[in-house]
Design an enzyme around this catalytic site. Structure first.
Site, PDB file in Angstrom:
ATOM      1  N   TRP A  29      41.641  38.351  34.151  1.00 55.17           N
ATOM      2  CA  TRP A  29      40.903  39.013  33.065  1.00 55.17           C
ATOM      3  C   TRP A  29      41.690  39.098  31.768  1.00 55.17           C
ATOM      4  O   TRP A  29      41.172  39.558  30.751  1.00 55.17           O
ATOM      5  CB  TRP A  29      40.450  40.407  33.517  1.00 55.17           C
ATOM      6  CG  TRP A  29      39.282  40.374  34.463  1.00 55.17           C
ATOM      7  CD1 TRP A  29      38.516  39.275  34.765  1.00 55.17           C
ATOM      8  CD2 TRP A  29      38.752  41.458  35.225  1.00 55.17           C
ATOM      9  NE1 TRP A  29      37.547  39.626  35.673  1.00 55.17           N
ATOM     10  CE2 TRP A  29      37.661  40.951  35.969  1.00 55.17           C
ATOM     11  CE3 TRP A  29      39.083  42.806  35.355  1.00 55.17           C
ATOM     12  CZ2 TRP A  29      36.905  41.757  36.828  1.00 55.17           C
ATOM     13  CZ3 TRP A  29      38.328  43.607  36.205  1.00 55.17           C
ATOM     14  CH2 TRP A  29      37.249  43.080  36.927  1.00 55.17           C
ATOM     15  N   LYS A  30      42.963  38.737  31.805  1.00 54.35           N
ATOM     16  CA  LYS A  30      43.794  38.791  30.595  1.00 54.35           C
ATOM     17  C   LYS A  30      43.656  40.173  29.930  1.00 54.35           C
ATOM     18  O   LYS A  30      43.548  41.175  30.636  1.00 54.35           O
ATOM     19  CB  LYS A  30      43.424  37.639  29.652  1.00 54.35           C
ATOM     20  CG  LYS A  30      43.452  36.286  30.385  1.00 54.35           C
ATOM     21  CD  LYS A  30      43.335  35.098  29.492  1.00 54.35           C
ATOM     22  CE  LYS A  30      43.356  33.827  30.336  1.00 54.35           C
ATOM     23  NZ  LYS A  30      43.330  32.605  29.566  1.00 54.35           N
ATOM     24  N   GLU A  47      47.548  24.615  35.688  1.00 51.58           N
ATOM     25  CA  GLU A  47      46.741  24.962  34.529  1.00 51.58           C
ATOM     26  C   GLU A  47      47.210  24.145  33.327  1.00 51.58           C
ATOM     27  O   GLU A  47      48.145  24.561  32.619  1.00 51.58           O
ATOM     28  CB  GLU A  47      46.877  26.450  34.218  1.00 51.58           C
ATOM     29  CG  GLU A  47      46.377  27.352  35.317  1.00 51.58           C
ATOM     30  CD  GLU A  47      45.866  28.673  34.756  1.00 51.58           C
ATOM     31  OE1 GLU A  47      44.696  28.987  34.976  1.00 51.58           O
ATOM     32  OE2 GLU A  47      46.629  29.371  34.065  1.00 51.58           O
ATOM     33  N   GLY A 100      40.994  27.919  27.981  1.00 52.76           N
ATOM     34  CA  GLY A 100      40.228  28.566  26.918  1.00 52.76           C
ATOM     35  C   GLY A 100      39.665  27.591  25.890  1.00 52.76           C
ATOM     36  O   GLY A 100      39.216  28.004  24.817  1.00 52.76           O
ATOM     37  N   GLY A 124      39.531  32.065  33.925  1.00 50.89           N
ATOM     38  CA  GLY A 124      39.706  33.002  32.822  1.00 50.89           C
ATOM     39  C   GLY A 124      38.355  33.455  32.296  1.00 50.89           C
ATOM     40  O   GLY A 124      37.714  34.339  32.857  1.00 50.89           O
ATOM     41  N   GLY A 125      37.895  32.802  31.225  1.00 55.21           N
ATOM     42  CA  GLY A 125      36.658  33.202  30.546  1.00 55.21           C
ATOM     43  C   GLY A 125      35.461  33.425  31.474  1.00 55.21           C
ATOM     44  O   GLY A 125      34.795  34.461  31.397  1.00 55.21           O
TER      45      GLY A 125
HETATM   46  P1  PGA Z   1      40.073  29.808  31.049  1.00 58.67           P
HETATM   47  O1  PGA Z   1      41.483  30.472  31.416  1.00 58.67           O
HETATM   48  O2  PGA Z   1      39.298  29.686  32.336  1.00 58.67           O
HETATM   49  O3  PGA Z   1      39.443  30.751  30.070  1.00 58.67           O
HETATM   50  O4  PGA Z   1      40.373  28.468  30.468  1.00 58.67           O
HETATM   51  C1  PGA Z   1      42.160  30.125  32.596  1.00 58.67           C
HETATM   52  C2  PGA Z   1      43.480  30.833  32.675  1.00 58.67           C
HETATM   53  O5  PGA Z   1      44.116  31.027  31.630  1.00 58.67           O
HETATM   54  O6  PGA Z   1      43.913  31.224  33.771  1.00 58.67           O
END
Ligand code: PGA
Length: 252
Positions: free
Chosen positions: A10-11, A167, A173, A234-235
């Site tokens: 979720w950052k 990643e 992102g 992430g998103g």
């Molecule tokens: P993202 O992020 O799915 O928004 O690209 C992935 C992550 O940073 O773990």
């Protein structure tokens, strides 16, 4: 058979009420043991409240970062023992945002790996190349270096507890997912590096997940690859319906 992991990172998103509401929905939607391990990584502030919701469920909690020292004068930092105390089973280590924005080096990440494993946390160790590195043909060299630095002096018994997350920085992102074949090529290389450079005899059982703009549309073809054992999202992991779809697709 490897049990895949689908993890939401979720950052720096979600307040405590938002995190709790999401966790409740997730617990209701996935009450039975499934074919994937579900992990959510809320911000530090929401860990404890999310743990209260998920403590009698099969959904695991991860932190997004930690410090390697056990305690002391480290203003703003959180130790592995504090994460265990708050209910974490996993911790993300070496996310590219930590490396790029907060100056985390291979040596620092190695200290975090040792500290996490000592406390009984399972690290989700992130590795990946930048666009520039990919275009100059350095992808494999970078990946190998990140693995060797991060896992330096980690025993085979401890490697068993580690999940790797490939990643590619250019895919995070950006809406640009690596193609399944691009990702598979690197995942295969990661597994080989774990076997050969880390001399780990059970590399065929190591969980290696993919992250970088994963969404419900891309999940199926990614997890169909032989060396892709799930996703770090992430998103799309901030939205309940998308994340639930990704879990269902990966668990088919
Ligand atoms: P993202 O992020 O799915 O928004 O690209 C992935 C992550 O940073 O773990």
């Amino acid at each position: 058979m490897i049990q895949p992991i689908i993890a939401a990172n979720w950052k720096m998103h979600k307040t405590i009420p938002e995190a709790v509401a999401f966790a409740k929905q997730l617990k209701k939607e996935f009450p039975e043991p499934g074919r994937v391990d579900i992990v959510i990584a809320p911000p530090f502030t929401a860990l404890r409240s999310v743990m209260e919701v998920l403590k009698d469920s099969l959904i695991h909690i991860s932190a997004q970062n930690m410090h390697w020292e056990e305690k002391g004068a480290y203003t703003g930092e959180i130790s592995a023992a504090m994460l265990v105390d708050a209910g974490c089973k996993f911790v993300i280590i070496g996310h590219s945002e930590r490396r790029a924005l907060f100056g985390e080096t291979g040596g620092m990440l190695n200290k975090k790996m040792h500290a996490a494993l000592k406390s009984g946390l399972k690290p989700i160790f992130c590795i990946g190349e930048t666009l520039e590195e990919r275009e100059s043909g350095a992808t494999f060299e970078i990946i190998q270096k990140q693995i060797k630095e991060g896992l330096n002096n980690i025993t085979p018994n401890d490697i068993r507890q580690v999940a790797f997350a490939y990643e590619p920085v250019w895919a995070i992102g950006t809406g640009k997912t690596a193609t399944p074949l691009q990702a598979q090529e690197v995942h295969g290389f990661i597994r080989k590096t774990i076997a050969v450079d880390l001399e780990y005899a059970h590399a065929s059982d190591t969980v290696i997940i993919y992250g970088g703009s994963v969404n419900p549309e891309s999940t199926g073809s990614l997890v169909d690859q032989p060396d892709i054992n799930g996703a770090l999202v992430g998103g799309a992991g901030l939205d309940f319906d998308s994340f639930a779809d990704i879990i269902r697709i990966a668990g088919r």
